[in-house]
Design an enzyme around this catalytic site. Structure first.
Site, PDB file in Angstrom:
ATOM      1  N   GLY A   1      -6.527 -10.213   8.145  1.00 31.62           N
ATOM      2  CA  GLY A   1      -6.147 -10.204   9.644  1.00 31.62           C
ATOM      3  C   GLY A   1      -5.169  -9.215  10.113  1.00 31.62           C
ATOM      4  O   GLY A   1      -4.842  -9.178  11.373  1.00 31.62           O
TER       5      GLY A   1
ATOM      6  N   MET B   1      -4.242  -5.301  10.850  1.00 31.84           N
ATOM      7  CA  MET B   1      -5.397  -4.321  11.589  1.00 31.84           C
ATOM      8  C   MET B   1      -5.828  -3.633  10.483  1.00 31.84           C
ATOM      9  O   MET B   1      -5.786  -3.046   9.628  1.00 31.84           O
ATOM     10  CB  MET B   1      -4.448  -3.391  12.623  1.00 31.84           C
ATOM     11  CG  MET B   1      -5.250  -2.711  13.592  1.00 31.84           C
ATOM     12  SD  MET B   1      -4.753  -1.218  14.120  1.00 31.84           S
ATOM     13  CE  MET B   1      -4.764  -0.116  13.164  1.00 31.84           C
TER      14      MET B   1
ATOM     15  N   SER C   1      13.938 -42.511 -17.561  1.00 36.64           N
ATOM     16  CA  SER C   1      12.606 -41.897 -17.326  1.00 36.64           C
ATOM     17  C   SER C   1      12.434 -41.885 -16.045  1.00 36.64           C
ATOM     18  O   SER C   1      12.182 -42.886 -15.025  1.00 36.64           O
ATOM     19  CB  SER C   1      11.335 -42.584 -18.060  1.00 36.64           C
ATOM     20  OG  SER C   1      10.193 -41.855 -17.584  1.00 36.64           O
TER      21      SER C   1
ATOM     22  N   HIS D   1      -5.235 -42.998  -3.665  1.00 38.79           N
ATOM     23  CA  HIS D   1      -5.739 -43.608  -4.984  1.00 38.79           C
ATOM     24  C   HIS D   1      -6.757 -42.931  -5.657  1.00 38.79           C
ATOM     25  O   HIS D   1      -6.488 -42.719  -6.977  1.00 38.79           O
ATOM     26  CB  HIS D   1      -6.038 -45.005  -4.492  1.00 38.79           C
ATOM     27  CG  HIS D   1      -6.192 -45.987  -5.767  1.00 38.79           C
ATOM     28  ND1 HIS D   1      -7.453 -46.241  -6.142  1.00 38.79           N
ATOM     29  CD2 HIS D   1      -5.424 -46.666  -6.379  1.00 38.79           C
ATOM     30  CE1 HIS D   1      -7.580 -46.774  -7.241  1.00 38.79           C
ATOM     31  NE2 HIS D   1      -5.998 -47.411  -7.498  1.00 38.79           N
TER      32      HIS D   1
ATOM     33  N   LYS E   1       0.879  -1.078  -0.130  1.00 36.77           N
ATOM     34  CA  LYS E   1      -0.057   0.216   0.082  1.00 36.77           C
ATOM     35  C   LYS E   1       0.925   1.449  -0.011  1.00 36.77           C
ATOM     36  O   LYS E   1       0.578   2.231  -0.649  1.00 36.77           O
ATOM     37  CB  LYS E   1      -0.838  -0.164   1.186  1.00 36.77           C
ATOM     38  CG  LYS E   1      -2.094   0.706   1.274  1.00 36.77           C
ATOM     39  CD  LYS E   1      -2.752   0.527   2.412  1.00 36.77           C
ATOM     40  CE  LYS E   1      -3.762  -0.237   2.224  1.00 36.77           C
ATOM     41  NZ  LYS E   1      -4.497  -0.685   3.751  1.00 36.77           N
TER      42      LYS E   1
ATOM     43  N   ARG F   1      -3.348  -1.115  -6.706  1.00 40.09           N
ATOM     44  CA  ARG F   1      -2.447  -2.446  -6.718  1.00 40.09           C
ATOM     45  C   ARG F   1      -2.839  -3.032  -7.840  1.00 40.09           C
ATOM     46  O   ARG F   1      -3.648  -2.739  -8.449  1.00 40.09           O
ATOM     47  CB  ARG F   1      -2.698  -3.049  -5.271  1.00 40.09           C
ATOM     48  CG  ARG F   1      -4.144  -3.619  -5.296  1.00 40.09           C
ATOM     49  CD  ARG F   1      -4.428  -4.391  -3.826  1.00 40.09           C
ATOM     50  NE  ARG F   1      -5.745  -4.006  -3.771  1.00 40.09           N
ATOM     51  CZ  ARG F   1      -6.646  -4.076  -2.637  1.00 40.09           C
ATOM     52  NH1 ARG F   1      -5.872  -4.607  -1.545  1.00 40.09           N
ATOM     53  NH2 ARG F   1      -7.625  -4.103  -2.546  1.00 40.09           N
TER      54      ARG F   1
ATOM     55  N   CYS G   1       8.160 -39.060 -16.007  1.00 38.01           N
ATOM     56  CA  CYS G   1       6.803 -39.671 -16.151  1.00 38.01           C
ATOM     57  C   CYS G   1       5.939 -39.768 -14.649  1.00 38.01           C
ATOM     58  O   CYS G   1       4.907 -40.261 -14.726  1.00 38.01           O
ATOM     59  CB  CYS G   1       6.742 -41.043 -16.960  1.00 38.01           C
ATOM     60  SG  CYS G   1       7.493 -42.453 -15.828  1.00 38.01           S
TER      61      CYS G   1
ATOM     62  N   TYR H   1      11.887 -34.057 -21.754  1.00 38.70           N
ATOM     63  CA  TYR H   1      10.619 -34.059 -21.979  1.00 38.70           C
ATOM     64  C   TYR H   1       9.833 -34.228 -20.427  1.00 38.70           C
ATOM     65  O   TYR H   1      10.790 -34.668 -19.400  1.00 38.70           O
ATOM     66  CB  TYR H   1      10.116 -34.904 -22.599  1.00 38.70           C
ATOM     67  CG  TYR H   1      10.251 -36.409 -22.191  1.00 38.70           C
ATOM     68  CD1 TYR H   1       9.207 -37.001 -21.765  1.00 38.70           C
ATOM     69  CD2 TYR H   1      11.129 -37.150 -22.715  1.00 38.70           C
ATOM     70  CE1 TYR H   1       9.332 -38.563 -21.420  1.00 38.70           C
ATOM     71  CE2 TYR H   1      11.571 -38.547 -22.485  1.00 38.70           C
ATOM     72  CZ  TYR H   1      10.560 -39.016 -21.634  1.00 38.70           C
ATOM     73  OH  TYR H   1      10.749 -40.276 -21.388  1.00 38.70           O
TER      74      TYR H   1
ATOM     75  N   ARG I   1      -3.245   3.287   8.383  1.00 36.03           N
ATOM     76  CA  ARG I   1      -3.661   1.902   7.637  1.00 36.03           C
ATOM     77  C   ARG I   1      -2.434   0.987   7.399  1.00 36.03           C
ATOM     78  O   ARG I   1      -1.276   1.495   7.414  1.00 36.03           O
ATOM     79  CB  ARG I   1      -3.694   2.794   6.079  1.00 36.03           C
ATOM     80  CG  ARG I   1      -4.708   3.755   6.059  1.00 36.03           C
ATOM     81  CD  ARG I   1      -4.687   4.375   4.521  1.00 36.03           C
ATOM     82  NE  ARG I   1      -5.333   3.550   3.622  1.00 36.03           N
ATOM     83  CZ  ARG I   1      -5.207   3.840   2.241  1.00 36.03           C
ATOM     84  NH1 ARG I   1      -4.722   4.879   1.917  1.00 36.03           N
ATOM     85  NH2 ARG I   1      -6.007   2.913   1.526  1.00 36.03           N
TER      86      ARG I   1
HETATM   87  P1  ADP Z   1      -7.770  -2.040   3.343  1.00 37.71           P
HETATM   88  O1  ADP Z   1      -6.154  -2.254   3.322  1.00 37.71           O
HETATM   89  O2  ADP Z   1      -8.609  -2.954   4.155  1.00 37.71           O
HETATM   90  O3  ADP Z   1      -8.387  -1.946   1.929  1.00 37.71           O
HETATM   91  P2  ADP Z   1      -7.605   0.586   3.727  1.00 37.71           P
HETATM   92  O4  ADP Z   1      -6.315   1.048   4.526  1.00 37.71           O
HETATM   93  O5  ADP Z   1      -7.346   0.818   2.106  1.00 37.71           O
HETATM   94  O6  ADP Z   1      -7.858  -0.680   3.902  1.00 37.71           O
HETATM   95  O7  ADP Z   1      -8.742   1.326   4.145  1.00 37.71           O
HETATM   96  C1  ADP Z   1      -9.926   1.136   4.358  1.00 37.71           C
HETATM   97  C2  ADP Z   1     -10.993   2.343   3.636  1.00 37.71           C
HETATM   98  O8  ADP Z   1     -10.736   3.434   3.975  1.00 37.71           O
HETATM   99  C3  ADP Z   1     -10.806   2.297   2.037  1.00 37.71           C
HETATM  100  O9  ADP Z   1     -12.086   2.615   1.495  1.00 37.71           O
HETATM  101  C4  ADP Z   1      -9.873   3.463   1.936  1.00 37.71           C
HETATM  102  O10 ADP Z   1     -10.077   3.842   0.846  1.00 37.71           O
HETATM  103  C5  ADP Z   1     -10.488   4.315   3.276  1.00 37.71           C
HETATM  104  N1  ADP Z   1      -9.451   5.254   3.672  1.00 37.71           N
HETATM  105  C6  ADP Z   1      -8.439   5.098   3.991  1.00 37.71           C
HETATM  106  N2  ADP Z   1      -7.510   6.235   4.354  1.00 37.71           N
HETATM  107  C7  ADP Z   1      -8.281   7.194   4.027  1.00 37.71           C
HETATM  108  C8  ADP Z   1      -8.016   8.604   4.106  1.00 37.71           C
HETATM  109  N3  ADP Z   1      -7.021   9.314   4.521  1.00 37.71           N
HETATM  110  N4  ADP Z   1      -9.345   9.399   3.797  1.00 37.71           N
HETATM  111  C9  ADP Z   1     -10.197   8.799   3.197  1.00 37.71           C
HETATM  112  N5  ADP Z   1     -10.594   7.414   3.294  1.00 37.71           N
HETATM  113  C10 ADP Z   1      -9.550   6.561   3.339  1.00 37.71           C
HETATM  114 MG    MG Z   2      -7.656  -0.566   0.702  1.00 33.70          MG
END
Ligand code: ADP
Ligand code: MG
Ligand code: MG
Length: 894
Positions: free
Chosen positions: A103, A105, A777, A454, A25, A338, A845, A865, A94
């Site tokens: 999983g 945060m 083989s 099997h 990210k 991404r 094989c 092969y 984030r």
């Molecule tokens: P995830 O990895 O679960 O996608 P994100 O970090 O992308 O989590 O955030 C979850 C949501 O919050 C997403 O829709 C993201 O676009 C939104 N979001 C994150 N940071 C901001 C921000 N600074 N302003 C507005 N929306 C945000």
């Molecule tokens: Mg996201």
């Protein structure tokens, strides 16, 4: 521009290459910032800081200062201070590791709000309701994620307010209601944690960062990493980013967009948009999002600008991109990008289109598609509806979808197939005795065993749908029924739908959707953009690959099918199937023979039948090599079961001499470890006349094909050789017979003779063995068993699950070659063999011949092969092509 510090990078200072340090990210945000896209400013705390935290339990001492410095820079740039009471700067925190990982945060939005700044936000935005809603969100997210309060408590409080007002939509709660909720949330936090929600914005920020670090070790994240083989010590980065608001009214909103349709690969932007909403609302499904195209009407300018950015990103990343965005009062912000996940269909189409558009070279395009995706496309699927609930889940052992009536034994499957019925053979587990039933049935369902049982191995070889290990089903073959945990009873004759791709079983007959790709690969008929994309990828793979691809096929039908699918010969033609069925009595006669004469008579009766088998296969593969393996399994596999036979004798009104003889033979031939017993070349040397008969059948078939004007290319393969002496003995006999037939018929028989390498001793003495072999083989199934010293059938049923769970095996060594051990033997043998015999041909094989990862290894090991079951051939062609590509970053399709 600020000077980059050790643990903190401003977005402007990073780039896409830095996923290891900044996470996926963070690297994406940095790259978009560099490209000049409208990204809310912010900075990233590196994975390195996280690693130190994970190792020492404390963040690095400099981190606090560095974050403070970066934050001060952000505040200067934005002209607002974090949490300032009159006009607060708010940020999100984030998580973002190198690989996206469930999983970790969850993101916390609106950090910086407190009892004072909420009023400032209301004033600055001119919207009181928005300010209280934002504060309520912060309390909810922070309370749950950082302070560990049960999220349901907040939801219940919201629910109570809505119920009191008899409304269902969050939007119906006004500023006063939300302010009341804020107070309640604070009380909940205090009650549950004994602590107040931190009013200090910096404390909010630091605690959130630390919580992200700690979430690396959450249970869910660990389980996911283990399953996906992601290293434990990477750590996660933390992104701190200025908030932008999609929940400021109808001219605001939030959404996700793809540069192409990730489901079909179709060109053109695609996605969802949710007006007047923030962040997670889209995913959470609080309200229904609208198709992205509607943004065009709502806000044409933002829509057009988004289109420009999507094009920029796709051109830049040269791949499908997936974007999160927010519109704040008509201003577009991009929050994440991404390389997008996609279906198998989309993977092929996008790779093909990007090549077409000149974005990718043919090599690069081939790097973007894989055998796993191709497999998914090659088989029929069910057109399921949401109402279809599986009866049971099991191991998806052999892909495809099939419908049939339930039968509980092999004979019933054969009988019903003769009446034209489709069947599903249901067994606790299968044995070689079930073979006729497996051939007759459309699908096989077992309650025991996994991908290498099997049932699974045989079904995959035959291209039959198979689900294994549906342990929840209580199968009662005697009563001819099985029971599901829910108490549903399914009886013989009931209809079932089995999905071998998903590992699910449904009651009744689901509608089948045939596979367009599967059909196209057999017919070469290109019927649309998807088949065109698949054919073009395969054509390129064929043009670049060094490995040849052959088939494991035992019948003319399989051989013909393999050839249609692109096989360049047969790498393994087993002869044991040719000893079953009606011929069993001849084999019995051979085993029971009291003297040479009787044995010769039995062998003589088998000879023409074998010859016919070989003639058919050589014809189907005319002009291409056919490697025929002499009989390999222990003979008692062709005799009746000892207990059954004993019972039959005990019950018979009159003594049956034949049965008694048989029982005697069965007892004589009983082996404690048949896998390591009288089989393979040992059998050929121990049973007089067996090699002679089989080689003669091959030689005569070759002659017949030559006389018919064909170009037969038979090769004779001796199984389970451990010492060159064994091979020399068998070879001498084979050569004698070949010469004899050549002499009799006046035909010149050029028939290479080689051996399987499936014992460690064979691999270790390959230099000696190569002197007597025209080809090697690698029988990697047996070589894996003998190298590990384990029997697959036993191990699979007992300790495999434990070993996979404990990480002794990352994947089953029967699915993906154990390169360190078994692979090392392969490398040694190839090297030693070639040193002695420069013209030695080498192939594999075992089942690994159709496994993508293993194919790449065989390419590197320099084999000539790979040979695999007919339906795996397109996958093997594709992967052999990919293996030959150098310097291409192959997409990781996880
Ligand atoms: P995830 O990895 O679960 O996608 P994100 O970090 O992308 O989590 O955030 C979850 C949501 O919050 C997403 O829709 C993201 O676009 C939104 N979001 C994150 N940071 C901001 C921000 N600074 N302003 C507005 N929306 C945000
Ligand atoms: Mg996201
Ligand atoms: Mg073998």
């Amino acid at each position: 521009m600020s000077t980059p510090t050790t643990y903190v990078y401003e977005f402007a200072d990073g780039n896409r290459e830095m996923t290891g340090l900044l996470g996926g990210k963070g690297a994406g945000l940095a790259e978009m910032t560099r490209l000049g896209l409208p990204v809310p400013p912010g900075f990233t705390v590196t994975t390195e800081a996280c690693r130190i935290y994970l190792e020492t339990g404390q963040e690095p001492p400099e981190l606090g200062v560095e974050v403070a410095r970066a934050l001060a820079g952000l505040e200067r740039a934005m002209g607002r201070d974090l949490g300032r009471p009159d006009d607060p700067l708010l940020v999100s925190v984030r998580s973002g590791a190198r690989f996206s990982m469930p999983g970790m945060m969850e993101t916390i939005l609106d950090i910086g709000l407190n009892d004072a700044s909420v009023a400032g936000l209301a004033k600055a935005s001119g919207q009181e309701r928005f300010a209280w809603d934002s504060y309520r969100r912060l309390l909810q997210m922070f309370g749950h994620t950082v302070m560990g309060v049960d999220g349901a408590l907040f939801e219940q409080a919201i629910g109570a307010h809505k119920a009191a007002l008899s409304v269902t939509d969050d939007h119906a709660l006004d500023a006063a209601e939300l302010a009341a909720l804020v107070e309640e949330f604070q009380a909940i936090i205090r009650r549950e944690t004994g602590e107040d929600f931190p009013q200090d914005p910096f404390e909010q920020l630091y605690r959130a960062v630390r919580a992200v670090f700690a979430s690396w070790n959450s249970e869910r994240a660990r389980v996911y990493r283990h399953r996906e083989h992601i290293p434990e010590d990477l750590g996660t980065a933390v992104n701190i980013q200025t908030m932008v608001f999609g929940n400021l009214g109808p001219d605001s909103g939030t959404g996700v967009a793809f540069t192409r349709d990730p489901a079909t690969g179709e060109r053109g932007m695609y996605g969802d948009y949710l007006p007047d909403a923030q962040g997670e609302d889209v995913v959470a499904g609080v309200r229904d999002a609208v198709p992205l195209a509607e943004l065009k009407d709502l806000d044409p300018r933002a829509y057009a600008e988004l289109g420009d950015h999507l094009r920029t990103l796709e051109a830049h990343y040269r791949d499908l991109c997936d974007v999160e965005f927010t519109v704040e009062r008509g201003k577009l912000w991009i929050l994440q990008t991404r390389v997008g996940k996609r279906t198998a269909e989309a993977a092929f189409r996008i790779a093909h289109d990007l090549q077409d558009e000149g974005t990718l070279t043919a090599d690069e395009s081939l790097g973007r598609v894989g055998g796993t995706e191709l497999t998914r496309l090659m088989f029929p699927t069910f057109a399921t509806r949401p109402a279809d609930v599986p009866l049971a889940h099991g191991v998806p052992a052999s892909p495809g979808a099939a419908v049939g009536v339930v039968v509980f034994d092999s004979e019933a499957a054969v009988r019903r197939a003769a009446d034209g019925q489709h069947t599903v053979l249901v067994r606790r587990e299968t044995t070689p005795d079930d073979l006729p039933g497996m051939i007759a049935a459309q699908a096989v369902l077992t309650s025991r065993g996994g991908k290498t049982s099997h049932a699974a191995v045989v079904a995959r070889g035959m291209g039959k749908v198979c689900v294994c290990g549906t342990e929840a089903l209580a199968i009662d073959p005697a009563a001819r029924l099985f029971t599901t945990p829910a108490g549903v009873v399914v009886r013989e004759g009931d209809t079932l739908s089995v999905d071998g791709t998903a590992g699910t079983v449904y009651p009744g007959a689901l509608p089948l959707a045939p596979s367009e790709v599967g059909r196209c690969l057999e017919t070469g008929e290109d019927t649309g953009p998807l088949t065109e994309a698949v054919l073009s990828a395969l054509a390129h793979a064929d043009s670049v690959r060094r490995l040849e691809v052959r088939a494991n096929a035992d019948t003319p039908e399989d051989a013909a099918r393999a050839r249609r699918l692109g096989a360049q010969g047969i790498g393994l033609c087993r002869t044991e199937h040719m000893f079953l069925g009606e011929r069993r009595s001849l084999v019995e006669a051979m085993i029971l023979a009291r003297d040479d004469g009787a044995r010769e008579q039995a062998l003589a009766a088998l000879l023409p039948l074998q010859r016919e088998d070989f003639t058919g296969i050589l014809k189907a593969m005319d002009g291409l090599p056919v490697t025929i393996r002499l009989l390999d399994p222990p003979l008692h596999e062709f005799l009746p079961d000892r207990t059954e036979l004993a019972v039959r004798i005990a019950r018979a009104p009159h003594p049956d001499a034949h049965d008694r003889d048989l029982l005697g033979a069965v007892e004589r031939m009983h082996e404690e470890n048949p896998m390591l017993g009288l089989r393979g070349v040992r059998l050929g040397l121990a049973v007089p006349g067996l090699v002679t008969m089989q080689v003669r059948a091959v030689a005569e078939a070759v002659v017949q094909r030559l006389r018919e004007g064909g170009r037969p290319r038979a090769e004779i393969m001796i199984p389970l050789v451990g010492a060159v002496e064994e091979l020399r003995l068998a070879r001498a006999e084979a050569e004698r017979v070949l010469a004899e037939v050549a002499e009799e018929t006046g035909q010149n028989l050029d028939c290479p003779i080689g051996t399987m390498i499936e014992l460690p001793r064979a691999a270790l003495t390959a230099g000696r063995i190569a002197a007597a072999a025209d080809f090697f083989s690698f029988g990697t199934n047996d070589l894996t068993q003998t190298t590990w010293g384990l029997s697959r059938d036993d191990a699979e049923a007992s300790f495999f699950p434990l070993y996979l769970e404990k990480g002794v095996f990352a994947t089953s060594p029967f699915e993906t070659l154990d390169q360190e051990g078994v692979g090392r033997l392969v490398e040694l043998a190839v090297e030693a063999g070639r040193a002695v015999n420069a013209r030695l041909e080498t192939g594999v094989c075992g089942e690994h011949g159709g496994d993508p990862e293993s194919i790449h290894f065989f390419h590197r090991a320099g084999l000539d092969y790979v040979s695999c079951s007919p339906l795996r051939i397109p996958v093997a062609r594709l992967e052999a092509g990919r293996a030959a590509l150098t310097d291409v970053t192959t997409s990781d399709s996880r």
